[in-house]
Design an enzyme around this catalytic site. Structure first.
Site, mmCIF file in Angstrom:
data_model
loop_
_atom_site.group_PDB
_atom_site.id
_atom_site.type_symbol
_atom_site.label_atom_id
_atom_site.label_comp_id
_atom_site.label_asym_id
_atom_site.label_seq_id
_atom_site.Cartn_x
_atom_site.Cartn_y
_atom_site.Cartn_z
ATOM 1 N N ASP A 190 0.843 -1.298 -0.124
ATOM 2 C CA ASP A 190 -0.075 -0.003 0.024
ATOM 3 C C ASP A 190 0.979 1.194 0.059
ATOM 4 O O ASP A 190 0.603 2.210 0.480
ATOM 5 C CB ASP A 190 -0.894 -0.029 1.195
ATOM 6 C CG ASP A 190 -1.938 1.111 1.101
ATOM 7 O OD1 ASP A 190 -2.356 1.560 2.195
ATOM 8 O OD2 ASP A 190 -2.154 1.681 -0.006
ATOM 9 N N ASP A 209 2.553 2.101 8.166
ATOM 10 C CA ASP A 209 1.363 1.472 7.601
ATOM 11 C C ASP A 209 1.594 0.074 7.000
ATOM 12 O O ASP A 209 1.466 0.134 5.855
ATOM 13 C CB ASP A 209 0.624 2.227 6.853
ATOM 14 C CG ASP A 209 -0.687 2.866 7.458
ATOM 15 O OD1 ASP A 209 -1.163 3.717 7.330
ATOM 16 O OD2 ASP A 209 -0.699 2.521 8.759
HETATM 17 N N1 LIG Z 1 1.062 4.286 11.500
HETATM 18 C C1 LIG Z 1 1.106 5.392 10.941
HETATM 19 C C2 LIG Z 1 0.859 6.693 10.923
HETATM 20 C C3 LIG Z 1 1.266 7.776 11.455
HETATM 21 C C4 LIG Z 1 2.284 7.800 12.456
HETATM 22 C C5 LIG Z 1 2.941 9.229 12.789
HETATM 23 C C6 LIG Z 1 3.949 9.303 13.643
HETATM 24 N N2 LIG Z 1 4.670 8.136 14.021
HETATM 25 C C7 LIG Z 1 4.244 7.166 14.000
HETATM 26 C C8 LIG Z 1 3.088 6.563 12.948
HETATM 27 C C9 LIG Z 1 -0.298 6.980 9.979
HETATM 28 O O1 LIG Z 1 -0.852 7.935 9.885
HETATM 29 N N3 LIG Z 1 -0.787 5.895 9.395
HETATM 30 C C10 LIG Z 1 -1.776 6.055 8.191
HETATM 31 C C11 LIG Z 1 -3.129 6.238 8.834
HETATM 32 C C12 LIG Z 1 -3.335 5.294 9.816
HETATM 33 C C13 LIG Z 1 -4.928 5.307 10.169
HETATM 34 C C14 LIG Z 1 -5.781 6.297 9.807
HETATM 35 C C15 LIG Z 1 -5.432 7.044 8.735
HETATM 36 C C16 LIG Z 1 -4.036 7.128 8.202
#
Ligand SMILES: N#C/C(=C\c1ccncc1)C(=O)NCc1ccccc1
Length: 255
Positions: A190, A209
């Site tokens: 993805d 992700d």
């Molecule tokens: N893992 C992760 C993510 C950010 C993140 C930031 C800072 N540190 C760790 C992870 C993220 O936005 N993923 C995409 C997403 C997940 C759930 C809903 C919408 C969009």
């Protein structure tokens, strides 16, 4: 003078209340009772010291900022009630690592959460920059927070780049796709400008992700890789990058 101060503080209070109710609203429809129980468990275990605001909200998961005992955390909570778990089906049911899970919704989502942790570990071990995976508890994934002062690093999608900077980031992304494939035996599946953060301190990419990432044993692994290649080339074409999908596809898999 006193009167004005009183009005100001009343305004501030009402603004603060409104912000909190905003935050509460997000949290209300996300934190169902089972999820709250898990968060209490994690807090009693000292894994989470305090929950912060939502970083990302989506249909199948929400990511929250949290304070850990020694560093900032990102807490990803997969919705159990989410309708898109059908989409998860296509990835997890053919993944030889998860063929034996029971078919009910909760178990699929718990397995999916564990899969994201495993995939992040494999990616990290292969040399790909990802948030440090910490642990899962049912539908909750705890990982390192990639950001500063409670603000997450920006998505590649929202980062303004010069052509030269974009080319450097593109080369690292291709190298990470190659490391994922050759070393971690994984395809992100993805990959796009929505699932890559940019560290503003050195303009380097961070893959996020990886719940849907699959091993090369998955029957559709190469299809997913080709789609990732197309997504990346489509995004970087705006910076004058003209690589061909087939060439990049071969380069990532080359011995
Ligand atoms: N893992 C992760 C993510 C950010 C993140 C930031 C800072 N540190 C760790 C992870 C993220 O936005 N993923 C995409 C997403 C997940 C759930 C809903 C919408 C969009």
């Amino acid at each position: 003078e006193k009167k004005i101060r009183r009005i100001d503080s009343a305004k501030d209070k009402s603004r603060a209340r409104e912000k909190d109710s905003e935050r509460l609203k997000v949290e209300e429809n996300v934190f169902d009772v089972p999820t709250l129980k898990i968060l209490y468990t994690l807090s009693n275990k000292g894994v989470i010291k305090a929950m912060g605001g939502a970083i990302s909200t989506g249909k199948e998961a929400n990511v929250f900022y949290a304070e850990g005992p020694d560093k900032e955390l990102a807490v990803k909570i997969y919705r159990i009630a989410s309708s898109t778990f059908k989409a998860m089906d296509a990835y997890i049911m053919k993944d030889p690592r998860f063929t034996n899970i029971r078919k009910n919704k909760r178990d699929i989502i718990f397995a999916w959460t564990r899969k994201e942790l495993q995939n992040l570990k494999r990616a990290k071990n292969a040399g790909v920059r990802v948030p440090e995976p910490i642990l899962t508890e049912k539908n909750i994934l705890i990982m390192e927070f990639m950001g500063e002062n409670e603000a997450p690093y920006p998505l590649l999608k929202n980062t303004h780049l010069e052509n030269e900077e974009a080319k450097n980031i593109f080369d690292i992304i291709v190298e990470y796709m190659r490391l994922l494939y050759k070393k971690a035996n994984l395809v992100h599946a993805d990959l796009s400008e929505y699932n890559i953060l940019i560290d503003p301190n050195n303009l380097t990419p961070i893959f996020i992700d990886m719940g849907q990432s699959v091993t090369l044993e998955h029957p559709n692994a190469r299809e997913f890789l080709y789609r990732d290649v197309q997504n990346i080339l489509r995004f970087f074409s705006r910076y004058g990058i003209k690589d061909k999908p087939e060439e990049l596809f071969k380069k990532i898999q080359a011995e």
